[in-house]
Design an enzyme around this catalytic site. Structure first.
Site, PDB file in Angstrom:
ATOM      1  N   PHE A 208       0.825  -1.228   0.000  1.00 22.14           N
ATOM      2  CA  PHE A 208       0.000   0.000   0.000  1.00 22.14           C
ATOM      3  C   PHE A 208       0.850   1.265   0.000  1.00 22.14           C
ATOM      4  O   PHE A 208       0.364   2.334  -0.350  1.00 22.14           O
ATOM      5  CB  PHE A 208      -0.937  -0.004   1.216  1.00 22.14           C
ATOM      6  CG  PHE A 208      -0.300   0.475   2.478  1.00 22.14           C
ATOM      7  CD1 PHE A 208       0.539  -0.342   3.209  1.00 22.14           C
ATOM      8  CD2 PHE A 208      -0.511   1.764   2.936  1.00 22.14           C
ATOM      9  CE1 PHE A 208       1.150   0.105   4.365  1.00 22.14           C
ATOM     10  CE2 PHE A 208       0.095   2.225   4.095  1.00 22.14           C
ATOM     11  CZ  PHE A 208       0.929   1.392   4.812  1.00 22.14           C
ATOM     12  N   LYS A 209       2.131   1.155   0.402  1.00 20.70           N
ATOM     13  CA  LYS A 209       2.975   2.347   0.452  1.00 20.70           C
ATOM     14  C   LYS A 209       3.147   2.976  -0.931  1.00 20.70           C
ATOM     15  O   LYS A 209       3.546   4.135  -1.034  1.00 20.70           O
ATOM     16  CB  LYS A 209       4.327   2.028   1.076  1.00 20.70           C
ATOM     17  CG  LYS A 209       4.225   1.732   2.558  1.00 20.70           C
ATOM     18  CD  LYS A 209       5.593   1.614   3.222  1.00 20.70           C
ATOM     19  CE  LYS A 209       5.493   1.411   4.717  1.00 20.70           C
ATOM     20  NZ  LYS A 209       4.975   0.069   5.104  1.00 20.70           N
ATOM     21  N   ASP A 210       2.849   2.237  -1.987  1.00 23.89           N
ATOM     22  CA  ASP A 210       2.917   2.789  -3.339  1.00 23.89           C
ATOM     23  C   ASP A 210       2.000   4.011  -3.495  1.00 23.89           C
ATOM     24  O   ASP A 210       2.352   4.950  -4.195  1.00 23.89           O
ATOM     25  CB  ASP A 210       2.508   1.734  -4.375  1.00 23.89           C
ATOM     26  CG  ASP A 210       3.626   0.714  -4.628  1.00 23.89           C
ATOM     27  OD1 ASP A 210       4.804   1.080  -4.490  1.00 23.89           O
ATOM     28  OD2 ASP A 210       3.308  -0.441  -4.964  1.00 23.89           O
TER      29      ASP A 210
END
Ligand SMILES: *Cc1c(COP(=O)(O)O)cnc(C)c1O
Length: 430
Positions: free
Chosen positions: A106-108
């Site tokens: 999810f850090k994308d």
């Protein structure tokens, strides 16, 4: 958007300065002075729109003073290039898959949005921006991919040689272009120390405009509101109900983004702060006292945090009122054995494979789903990022996505440096 510091509420700065600085000068975290608030009809009307449309609407509503409409269009179309599907597992539980980006986590979302914003700033202000980041794995991958080919931005990823898993290393050492990997013959602490030393060095500061892409940056937090809004508005269930969100948490940036969306009026029931054995925040929620400590190692290692960096933001959102926070957020924590059992159980029952972090979120969502409340579990990573754990539990179940498999054959390009400022300086000034 105007921002204040969690340490000094009278402090004011603008969004671009906050993004550049990362932390406020007094060491506090930046928070928005004001967020727009929307009524129920507004949220209903968003139903069925794409994630990118929602991103454009919400970044537009919050950042209209900081970027013009064309810039906001470019930022959202550069950052929101993949979806966040809601997968129903039955019995009121849905998995919100946040891992369809280039590094499968999810850090994308945050990294790509921040990169797109800095590109716009560099373009408008006519100067190059240099990002320095120290990583023990995941952050480096998300930042490197997020900033890859971002115009006007150079990235240097500092990582400890031999201390990052093979596939993870490939994620930030094979891109080339504007992404430079510095392989430091030392530890992660050396990498962090070197990044700090670069910021303090007058020659480097003269030559380059430096910024970090740290996860506490407000530019990484804002876009994370969008997928909560997406899941709150859209549902696989026939009758729409505001959801419970179960969020597997470490530094609590992800959960903080949800709490900010709630401040804008997003419909929700409550949040579950789900952790592994690093449970300082669940303890706080239960007892009202915060006792940060050393982190312990678990199989959901991106959540091995003893003193979460965003906890001050959570306190700030509730004016340090424990009772008020505990009404919206309940805590829950799980051992590695419980996590392993959940992975196996869900695979056997639904043929759905969860990574260890998602499994912690799944466990956190059990109580509400059993009470027939619509429950959305945030899935923060694809299981193929944790092949050792999955292969041990469920041999043969894992299918490595092609984009990850392809990486294995790509050539690693790094600059080797000793853990000395002098070496790093030579690279940055060349
Ligand atoms: C970073 C990370 C988390 C924790 O997110 P926070 O915002 O730090 O709470 C959870 N799962 C995965 C896979 C991560 O990479």
């Amino acid at each position: 958007m105007k921002l204040y510091s969690t340490r000094d509420k009278s402090y004011r700065t603008d969004f671009r300065t906050a993004v550049r600085q990362g932390l406020a000068p007094d060491g506090g975290l930046f928070m928005p002075v004001e967020l727009p608030v929307f009524n129920r009809d507004f949220w209903k009307e968003l139903r069925g729109s794409t994630l990118r449309t929602k991103a454009r609407i919400f970044l537009g509503e919050t950042l209209e003073d900081d970027f013009n409409p064309e810039q906001l269009d470019r930022i959202t179309s550069r950052a929101f290039t993949f979806d966040a599907p809601l997968v129903p597992l039955g019995n009121h539980l849905e998995i919100l898959e946040l891992f369809h980006g280039p590094t499968l986590a999810f850090k994308d979302f945050g990294a790509r949005t921040m990169a797109a914003m800095l590109s716009e700033m560099a373009r408008e202000e006519g100067e190059k921006i240099t990002i320095l980041t120290a990583t023990s794995g995941d952050t480096g991958a998300a930042v490197a991919h997020g900033f890859f080919e971002a115009p006007g931005v150079d990235v240097f990823v500092f990582y400890p040689a031999g201390k990052v898993s093979g596939l993870q290393e490939k994620q930030f050492t094979t891109l080339g272009g504007n992404v430079h990997a510095l392989e430091v013959e030392g530890t992660f602490d050396d990498c962090q120390r070197l990044v700090k030393a670069c910021f303090a060095d007058p020659d480097i500061r003269d030559a380059r405009e430096l910024t970090t892409a740290n996860s506490i940056n407000i530019a990484r937090l804002l876009p994370q509101m969008v997928y909560y809004i997406h899941a709150a508005c859209d549902s696989n269930e026939k009758d729409w109900h505001p959801p419970v969100f179960s969020v597997p948490s470490g530094n609590f940036g992800n959960l903080t983004a949800g709490l900010m969306a709630r401040k804008m009026g997003m419909p929700f029931r409550f949040f579950v702060a789900a952790t592994n054995c690093n449970h300082v925040v669940p303890d706080y929620l239960e007892q009202g006292e915060y006792h940060p400590g050393k982190s312990v190692r678990t199989i959901s290692n991106a959540m091995d945090v003893g003193d979460p960096s965003n906890f001050d933001r959570m306190l700030d959102l509730y004016g340090s009122d424990h009772g008020a926070m505990a009404k919206d957020v309940t805590g829950a924590w799980y051992t590695d054995d419980q996590t392993r059992n959940a992975i196996v159980e869900v695979w056997n029952r639904h043929q759905y494979l969860m990574d260890p972090h998602t499994a912690v979120g799944y466990l956190g969502g059990q109580a509400s789903a059993q009470k027939s409340l619509r429950t959305v579990v945030l899935s923060t990573a694809h299981p193929s990022k944790f092949p050792e754990t999955i292969e041990e539990l469920l041999p043969g179940s894992l299918v490595i996505p092609e984009r990850l498999a392809r990486l294995a054959d790509r050539k690693k390009i790094t600059v080797k440096v000793r853990p000395e400022l002098q070496d790093v300086k030579a690279v940055l000034l060349s």
